[in-house]
Design a protein around this motif. Structure first.
Motif: not given
Length: 655
Positions: A283-291, A472-486
């Motif tokens: 929500l702070s506007g940063k990107n994450a990669v989640l596996m 934070l309840k909602e992001a002020a700026n767009p961000s990206a989250v990458y998801l992997f199921a493995d």
């Protein structure tokens, strides 16, 4: 007298006029001497033509390597600088020196088998110099023992390379800009496909030495364990080369503000507070990669083999299953954290055609996205999958890799132990599952009621300093989250070549590093890294095998079901009234028992015959393809030759 003389003269003239001469052969006939001379000239010209063609080929092979420049006919232009390299070279505004240290002319020299590679590297360096706009300076140096060149090589981080013939020589590259230097000390261990990536990355690092910080959260020992002689994971090693990596515990309730990108790998045992920390970071506007992973093979291999107490499950180790349930639910995604995916369409031959080992080709990979456009092969083993329930408002989803429709969920351990049963009981779901995807947009919190209470915390307790009362309840700026199921796709046993551990077996690692690269804000290296492996799976063979299997699968399932029923019936016959095994059967029971055993044998024989039949059909089809490939081109050339010959005859006849 005069009349007779005149008559003789006329007769002689007539005879001479009708007699054949060498220059005027009779009508409808050819001079054999003329034909012989013409054939001799044709033969001579043919021999001379062959000699000239042979001389040209030999000449090109001799002088060709010395001519600068190359023509690249490979499918993905593997020997041409990528767009990513050109982008990085265009950024240069300061001189970058590339020094190629190679021992060639004195007491020490590299083995002759590497000479062709040296020429290839020199050609590639010329391209770097040409594309560098005057900012790339290339120098080839021969550092012989006890010379200033050798001292400079060692100062730059280039040491002698020991080759398979036990000889030692310098064979490395040093890249420098101002006071920054990056070395490729042993390029003999870098494959041709990876060389451009390593060199371009070194140029980028010396030109822009400031590294971004990556926060790495994992329940697995990513940094290794020196006490147990366990090396750091290959993924961690790769990240460390490009980023400032900071490890974060899965129990953390807050992510440090100076972390630029968050990478989460198998967060087994993560608490609600940990998920809240990830939520607030995004929500702070940063990107994450989640596996996440329904069954991490690496985690399972580290669990104790025996329970610590009789009758109790094993204690200690990392849970093989991981989930981010609160986050995934809030984003509108479903994820099965206990079962793995089996896919008949993408089963991997090198794993005995076990459907839980998925070997994905271009059909399963999104080639329209920059992080995956150059990828051709991925390997996922015991992977999970995502499905969309109802995507949260404000988010967009892009699938990066997915299964085929011929998939189903299976219990991981039993599927690895008995792949035949998985194939026999297989029932396709008909719905594709997402293995890797990207969510982008303005995210909303998964915790609208504020930070979750920690274990033992009561209402009214004061919050910790590092955990604000209201997040934070909602992001002020767009961000990206990458998801992997493995997560096991990062493991060396699935990502690296089994024979040459420094080479990639597929694009598993490039995909993971590509998304981190894009999440960090610079995607220039993505197109280069993705060319590091160019495996081309035999999709046609898989299609043929699938078709042959589809013809017999129904009958195989019927026979296997009947065999199971027979097994239960025979066991009942061997048991007495009290349920214990009996040594004596009545004649009627024995007759029925023998009849069932014969039926079982017949069923097993039919199963064997069906498998043989399917294998023969596959072999027959593959042989047909092989012979079409072998004979196809010669037949085409022969037909062209016949057509050309006929056209020439028609043209000659017209004259």
């Amino acid at each position: 007298m005069s009349e007779n003389t005149s008559s003789d003269t006329q007769d002689k003239s007539a005879a001479e006029s009708t007699a054949p001469t060498p220059s005027s052969p009779p009508t409808g006939q050819k001079s054999s001497a003329g034909t012989s001379g013409s054939e001799g000239k044709s033969l001579m010209f043919g021999i001379v033509g062959v000699i000239i063609a042979f001389a040209i080929v030999i000449g090109l092979n001799i002088i060709g390597p010395s001519i600068p420049g190359r023509v690249d006919f490979t499918e993905n232009k593997r020997h041409t600088l990528s767009d990513g390299t050109r982008t990085i070279l265009d950024r240069l505004d300061t001189e970058v020196q590339v020094k190629f240290y190679v021992s060639q002319g004195g007491e020490e020299k590299i083995p002759s088998v590497f000479l062709n590679r040296v020429r290839d590297i020199e050609n590639l360096l010329r391209e770097y110099k040409r594309e560098g706009g005057g900012h790339i300076k290339v120098q080839k140096i021969d550092p012989q023992p006890d010379t200033e060149e050798e001292y400079n090589a060692q100062l730059a981080g280039i040491a002698r390379t020991q080759f398979s013939d036990r000889s030692e020589a310098y064979y490395g590259i040093a890249v420098s800009c101002l006071d920054q230097t990056q070395a490729l000390p042993a390029i003999a261990g870098i494959s041709d496909e990876q060389f451009e990536y390593h060199l371009t990355r070194a140029i980028s690092q010396v030109f822009n030495p400031k590294k971004k910080k990556v926060g790495l959260m994992s329940a697995l020992p990513m940094t290794g364990n020196p006490m147990a002689r366990q090396q750091a994971s290959i993924f961690y090693q790769q990240l460390e080369q490009d980023y400032d990596v900071e490890m974060i515990e899965v129990t953390a309730s807050k992510i440090a503000d100076d972390v630029d990108v968050l990478v989460v790998v198998h967060p087994a045992g993560i608490t609600e507070a940990g998920q809240y920390a990830i939520d607030q970071f995004i929500l702070s506007g940063k990107n994450a990669v989640l596996m996440v992973d329904p069954f991490s093979i690496e985690a399972a291999s580290q669990q104790p083999e025996q329970p610590q107490f009789p009758g109790q499950p094993p204690m200690g180790g990392v849970d093989p299953s991981s989930n981010l349930e609160s986050l995934l639910n809030s984003w509108g995604l479903a994820y099965n954290a206990t079962e793995a995916i089996a896919d008949i369409r993408y089963r991997a031959p090198e794993f005995g055609d076990n459907p839980v080992a998925l070997k994905l080709n271009k059909e399963a990979i999104n080639t329209d996205d920059v992080v995956s456009e150059d990828l051709t092969s991925l390997l996922f083993v015991l992977t999970g999958g995502f499905t969309e329930k109802k995507l949260a408002d404000g988010l967009e989803m892009k699938v990066l890799a997915e299964t085929s429709e011929s998939n189903q969920y299976v219990e991981p351990r039993s599927a690895m132990q008995d792949p035949d049963k998985v194939r026999a009981d297989f029932k396709a779901s008909g719905t594709k599952k997402m293995l890797a995807l990207r969510l982008s947009g303005k995210f909303k919190t998964a915790f609208p009621d504020g930070p979750p209470k920690e274990e033992g915390e009561e209402d009214g307790d004061e919050k910790k300093d590092d955990q604000p009362a209201e997040g934070l309840k909602e992001a002020a700026n767009p961000s990206a989250v990458y998801l992997f199921a493995d997560t096991d796709f990062l493991s060396p046993q699935f990502a690296l070549d089994r024979r040459f551990r420094s080479a990639l077996a597929n694009h598993n690692l490039p995909l993971a590093l590509n998304v981190v690269e894009q999440a960090s804000g610079d995607s220039a290296l993505i197109s280069i890294r993705s060319r590091a492996s160019s495996e081309r799976p035999f999709t046609k063979i898989n299609e043929i095998e699938d078709a042959a299997q589809a013809e017999i699968v129904d009958r195989m399932n019927q026979l296997n079901s009947r065999i199971s029923e027979i097994g239960q019936q025979t066991m009942t016959l061997k048991q007495g009234a009290d349920g214990n095994l009996t040594l004596v059967m009545t004649d009627e029971d024995r007759s029925r028992y023998e009849k069932l055993k014969k039926e079982e044998q017949d069923a097993r024989r039919e199963i064997r015959d069906l498998r043989i039949q399917a294998k023969q059909e596959v072999t027959s089809e593959l042989n047909a393809i092989k012979w079409r490939n072998i004979l196809g081109m010669p037949i085409v050339i022969a037909v062209i030759g016949i057509v050309v010959s006929l056209l020439r005859k028609l043209k000659t006849g017209a004259k």
